[in-house]
Write an enzyme that holds these catalytic residues in place. Structure first.
Site, PDB file in Angstrom:
ATOM      1  N   PRO A 192      63.395  14.784  39.888  1.00 51.91           N
ATOM      2  CG  PRO A 192      65.507  15.012  40.829  1.00 51.91           C
ATOM      3  CD  PRO A 192      64.688  14.069  40.006  1.00 51.91           C
ATOM      4  CG  ASN A 193      64.086  20.137  41.936  1.00 52.52           C
ATOM      5  OD1 ASN A 193      63.501  20.456  42.970  1.00 52.52           O
ATOM      6  ND2 ASN A 193      65.321  19.681  41.929  1.00 52.52           N
ATOM      7  NE  ARG A 201      64.143  23.376  38.323  1.00 53.15           N
ATOM      8  CZ  ARG A 201      64.751  22.296  37.887  1.00 53.15           C
ATOM      9  NH1 ARG A 201      64.103  21.400  37.172  1.00 53.15           N
ATOM     10  NH2 ARG A 201      66.010  22.091  38.159  1.00 53.15           N
ATOM     11  CE1 TYR A 251      65.749  22.861  33.216  1.00 49.63           C
ATOM     12  CE2 TYR A 251      65.480  24.350  35.077  1.00 49.63           C
ATOM     13  CZ  TYR A 251      66.213  23.380  34.409  1.00 49.63           C
ATOM     14  OH  TYR A 251      67.395  22.928  34.929  1.00 49.63           O
ATOM     15  CG  ASN A 272      64.216  15.639  32.326  1.00 46.32           C
ATOM     16  OD1 ASN A 272      65.282  15.567  32.945  1.00 46.32           O
ATOM     17  ND2 ASN A 272      63.676  16.787  31.944  1.00 46.32           N
ATOM     18  CB  ALA A 309      69.728  17.195  39.850  1.00 47.61           C
ATOM     19  CG  HIS A 337      73.814  15.992  36.017  1.00 45.17           C
ATOM     20  ND1 HIS A 337      73.942  15.864  34.649  1.00 45.17           N
ATOM     21  CD2 HIS A 337      72.807  16.887  36.218  1.00 45.17           C
ATOM     22  CE1 HIS A 337      73.050  16.668  34.066  1.00 45.17           C
ATOM     23  NE2 HIS A 337      72.355  17.296  34.990  1.00 45.17           N
ATOM     24  CD  GLU A 355      70.592  11.375  29.285  1.00 45.68           C
ATOM     25  OE1 GLU A 355      71.253  10.387  28.882  1.00 45.68           O
ATOM     26  OE2 GLU A 355      71.105  12.354  29.861  1.00 45.68           O
ATOM     27  CG  HIS A 376      68.603  16.391  29.895  1.00 41.03           C
ATOM     28  ND1 HIS A 376      68.433  16.125  31.232  1.00 41.03           N
ATOM     29  CD2 HIS A 376      69.403  15.415  29.399  1.00 41.03           C
ATOM     30  CE1 HIS A 376      69.113  15.033  31.525  1.00 41.03           C
ATOM     31  NE2 HIS A 376      69.706  14.570  30.445  1.00 41.03           N
ATOM     32  CG  LEU A 377      62.381  20.222  29.904  1.00 40.05           C
ATOM     33  CD1 LEU A 377      61.952  20.618  31.306  1.00 40.05           C
ATOM     34  CD2 LEU A 377      61.232  20.377  28.928  1.00 40.05           C
ATOM     35  NE  ARG A 399      71.247  24.938  32.651  1.00 39.41           N
ATOM     36  CZ  ARG A 399      70.327  24.414  33.469  1.00 39.41           C
ATOM     37  NH1 ARG A 399      69.589  23.387  33.061  1.00 39.41           N
ATOM     38  NH2 ARG A 399      70.144  24.918  34.670  1.00 39.41           N
TER      39      ARG A 399
HETATM   40  C1  DQA Z   1      67.243  18.986  33.292  1.00 40.47           C
HETATM   41  C2  DQA Z   1      68.723  19.408  33.348  1.00 40.47           C
HETATM   42  C3  DQA Z   1      69.335  19.011  34.680  1.00 40.47           C
HETATM   43  O1  DQA Z   1      70.711  19.411  34.720  1.00 40.47           O
HETATM   44  C4  DQA Z   1      68.618  19.690  35.820  1.00 40.47           C
HETATM   45  O2  DQA Z   1      69.148  19.270  37.048  1.00 40.47           O
HETATM   46  C5  DQA Z   1      67.142  19.475  35.761  1.00 40.47           C
HETATM   47  C6  DQA Z   1      66.463  19.519  34.470  1.00 40.47           C
HETATM   48  C7  DQA Z   1      66.536  19.493  32.014  1.00 40.47           C
HETATM   49  O3  DQA Z   1      65.449  19.011  31.724  1.00 40.47           O
HETATM   50  O4  DQA Z   1      67.055  20.388  31.336  1.00 40.47           O
HETATM   51  O5  DQA Z   1      66.484  19.322  36.801  1.00 40.47           O
HETATM   52  O6  DQA Z   1      67.182  17.565  33.289  1.00 40.47           O
END
Ligand code: DQA
Length: 141
Positions: A9-10, A17, A22, A73, A76, A79, A97, A99-100, A106
């Site tokens: 998502p997102n 964003r 990011y 990735n 959210a 978590h 796994e 994450h950017l 954080r």
């Molecule tokens: C993320 C980190 C997550 O906590 C966040 O909710 C994201 C992006 C990252 O790529 O850093 O949507 O997965």
């Protein structure tokens, strides 16, 4: 190897964003570079994005029997999602796994992941290079 790259998502908003966190590349930019990198490495990759937890679970199910590795990735859902964890374990496809951002630098709610203890590797804080690093790692397997 056949590699499925899943963004949750997102991540479709990348580029627009929170670019200070990011980066300025869009998901299309990143995916184009990953397809090129995959063929350089002798891998076949497919890129998938969804904002919906159920769709991600279903896409993981579809990978059963035709995919060697998954790079994920989960945004959210990392978590929160026992369902994505169970799907990955259910199809028994090894996954990395990504994450950017450096989630450990954080908010504390980002420190917990439902995927990390089952992942082959966890990459965070390298920006879009994290996906490339995951591909290189898989190509060496
Ligand atoms: C993320 C980190 C997550 O906590 C966040 O909710 C994201 C992006 C990252 O790529 O850093 O949507 O997965």
């Amino acid at each position: 190897y056949k590699v499925l790259i899943i963004n949750g998502p997102n991540l479709n908003l990348l580029g627009k964003r929170e670019p200070h966190i990011y980066g300025s590349q869009t998901l299309d930019d990143i995916n184009l570079a990953l397809v090129a990198k995959s063929s350089e490495l002798g891998l076949r990759c497919e890129c998938y994005q969804s904002n919906s937890e159920g769709e991600i679970v279903s896409r993981i199910h579809e990978a059963m029997g035709n995919t060697d590795y998954i790079i994920i990735n989960a945004g959210a859902y990392t978590h929160t999602s026992v369902a994505i964890r169970d799907a990955l374990l259910g199809v028994a496809i090894p996954f990395v796994e990504v994450h950017l951002s450096n989630v450990h630098a954080r908010e504390t709610f980002r420190h917990q992941s439902y995927l990390s203890d089952k992942a082959l590797a966890v990459i965070c804080g390298l920006g879009a290079y994290g996906y490339e690093a995951a591909l290189s790692f898989i190509a060496k397997k």
